[in-house]
Design an enzyme around this catalytic site. Structure first.
Site, PDB file in Angstrom:
ATOM      1  N   ASP A  20     -10.573   3.184 -29.266  1.00 24.28           N
ATOM      2  CA  ASP A  20      -9.360   2.436 -30.112  1.00 24.28           C
ATOM      3  C   ASP A  20      -9.581   0.829 -30.104  1.00 24.28           C
ATOM      4  OD1 ASP A  20      -7.224   3.371 -27.299  1.00 24.28           O
ATOM      5  OD2 ASP A  20      -8.442   1.652 -27.380  1.00 24.28           O
TER       6      ASP A  20
ATOM      7  N   HIS B 152     -17.983   5.858 -25.910  1.00 23.60           N
ATOM      8  CA  HIS B 152     -18.177   6.842 -27.011  1.00 23.60           C
ATOM      9  C   HIS B 152     -17.788   6.116 -28.312  1.00 23.60           C
ATOM     10  CE1 HIS B 152     -16.798   9.594 -23.879  1.00 23.60           C
ATOM     11  NE2 HIS B 152     -18.015   9.601 -23.680  1.00 23.60           N
TER      12      HIS B 152
ATOM     13  N   CYS C 159     -23.462   4.690 -41.178  1.00 22.29           N
ATOM     14  CA  CYS C 159     -24.112   5.642 -42.390  1.00 22.29           C
ATOM     15  C   CYS C 159     -24.849   6.893 -41.711  1.00 22.29           C
ATOM     16  CB  CYS C 159     -25.342   4.877 -43.030  1.00 22.29           C
ATOM     17  SG  CYS C 159     -26.448   5.733 -44.283  1.00 22.29           S
TER      18      CYS C 159
ATOM     19  N   SER D 132      -9.062  12.485 -17.238  1.00 24.82           N
ATOM     20  CA  SER D 132      -9.058  13.700 -16.608  1.00 24.82           C
ATOM     21  C   SER D 132     -10.394  14.113 -16.137  1.00 24.82           C
ATOM     22  CB  SER D 132      -8.503  14.819 -17.624  1.00 24.82           C
ATOM     23  OG  SER D 132      -9.780  14.923 -18.795  1.00 24.82           O
TER      24      SER D 132
ATOM     25  N   ASN E 138      -3.847   7.548 -11.973  1.00 19.09           N
ATOM     26  CA  ASN E 138      -3.503   8.598 -12.920  1.00 19.09           C
ATOM     27  C   ASN E 138      -2.048   9.008 -12.619  1.00 19.09           C
ATOM     28  OD1 ASN E 138      -3.576  11.020 -14.566  1.00 19.09           O
ATOM     29  ND2 ASN E 138      -5.837  11.070 -14.255  1.00 19.09           N
TER      30      ASN E 138
END
Ligand code: BV8
Length: 241
Positions: A103, A118, A126, A188, A212
């Site tokens: 994000d 990621h 492309c 997680s 967490n």
């Protein structure tokens, strides 16, 4: 576990490696991966949509999912957890931030040198040239195509079953292997190879801190487990340094 005790260890850190997951963006209003998808998407499993097979089978459906997420992210702001990591980086001699999130909120909060393990949802890639690409002018209904070669575009993210970009993988492995404190925030710890980074750090004697709201697959291996929302725990850590 107390924030003060973890802050004492963090204060003497020389090289801190931080790994974040979707939990740090939850307080910005972005649903976590395991959290329920809302509205149109509640019947879809992200693990099935974020794959080359899904895109091959139905690129229009996958693009609709990503455009929905892009709109959500464009309307979101970094939260106190993202800003606290910028503050912590100022107080530690060296800090490497590795994020599983796509994000871009860490960069918008002011973090530098972020390893986007990621990829980044806001960039197009492309499908033929495999590099970031501009869109050719097209109307809303058509699938986006590369302005250079006309091939289909895809979001510039790593899908399940795809390899992590070599520079991101090497950078993250090195950061985990060379840190003396590893802090995992809002994940997680189920997606590999990202979830293996804390083990790399632990095997080399690094102290492991987990932030967490609940226990995760890495909690058993953590020295400090700080239970609470990242938007509260990280600012408390930053101000205790
Ligand atoms: C690969 C981009 C090989 C797309 C994503 C072992 C070794 C290697 C691979 C595997 C392996 N075992 C299985 C695999 C395959 C697979 C995998 O790990 N599968 C899982 C499901 C078992 N891994 C892969 O496919 C990876 N590729 O290994 O390739 C290869 C090698 C060579 C050549 C070819 C292939 C690629 C994985 C990348 C997938 N892409 N994202 C997109 O976003 O659309 S992963 C995606 O899911 C996210 O990016 C994120 O990383 C992940 C979800 O994880 P979390 O972030 O942890 O989110 P989650 O919802 O699960 O948890 C949220 C946590 O936050 C919770 O703990 C919650 O309690 C907490 N929380 C909530 N609110 C808060 C909070 N915490 C703090 N504060 C709060 N307020």
């Amino acid at each position: 576990m107390s924030v003060a005790a973890a802050a004492d260890r963090l204060r003497s850190a020389h090289r801190l490696c931080v790994l974040t997951g979707s939990g740090i963006s939850a307080e910005s209003g972005i649903p976590t991966f395991r959290g329920a998808q809302t509205g149109l998407w509640e019947n879809f499993n992200p693990h099935q949509l974020a794959t080359p097979e899904a895109f091959e089978r139905d690129p229009r459906l996958v693009w609709r999912w990503y455009e929905w997420r892009r709109e959500l992210i464009a309307g979101a702001q970094p939260n106190a957890g993202h800003h606290a990591l910028v503050e912590i980086a100022r107080r530690i001699p060296a800090m490497m931030l590795v994020t599983q999130n796509v994000d871009g909120l860490h960069q918008r909060a002011g973090s530098h040198g972020v390893i986007e393990f990621h990829g980044n949802i806001m960039r197009d890639r492309c499908t033929r040239e495999g590099i970031a690409a501009e869109r050719s002018p097209a109307n809303k209904e058509e699938l986006p195509r590369c302005a250079r070669c006309g091939a289909l575009l895809r979001p510039d993210v790593v899908w399940f079953g795809e390899a992590i970009a070599p520079d991101a993988l090497q950078g993250a492995d090195a950061a985990a292997a060379n840190c003396d404190v590893f802090m995992s925030v809002g994940t997680s710890s189920q997606v590999y190879p990202a979830a293996g980074l804390s083990e790399i750090a632990r095997q080399r004697g690094a102290a492991i801190i987990e932030v967490n709201v609940e226990a995760s697959d890495m909690s058993a291996g953590s020295d400090w487990q700080l239970l609470g929302p990242a938007g509260e725990v990280l600012p408390a850590l930053a101000s205790a340094l």
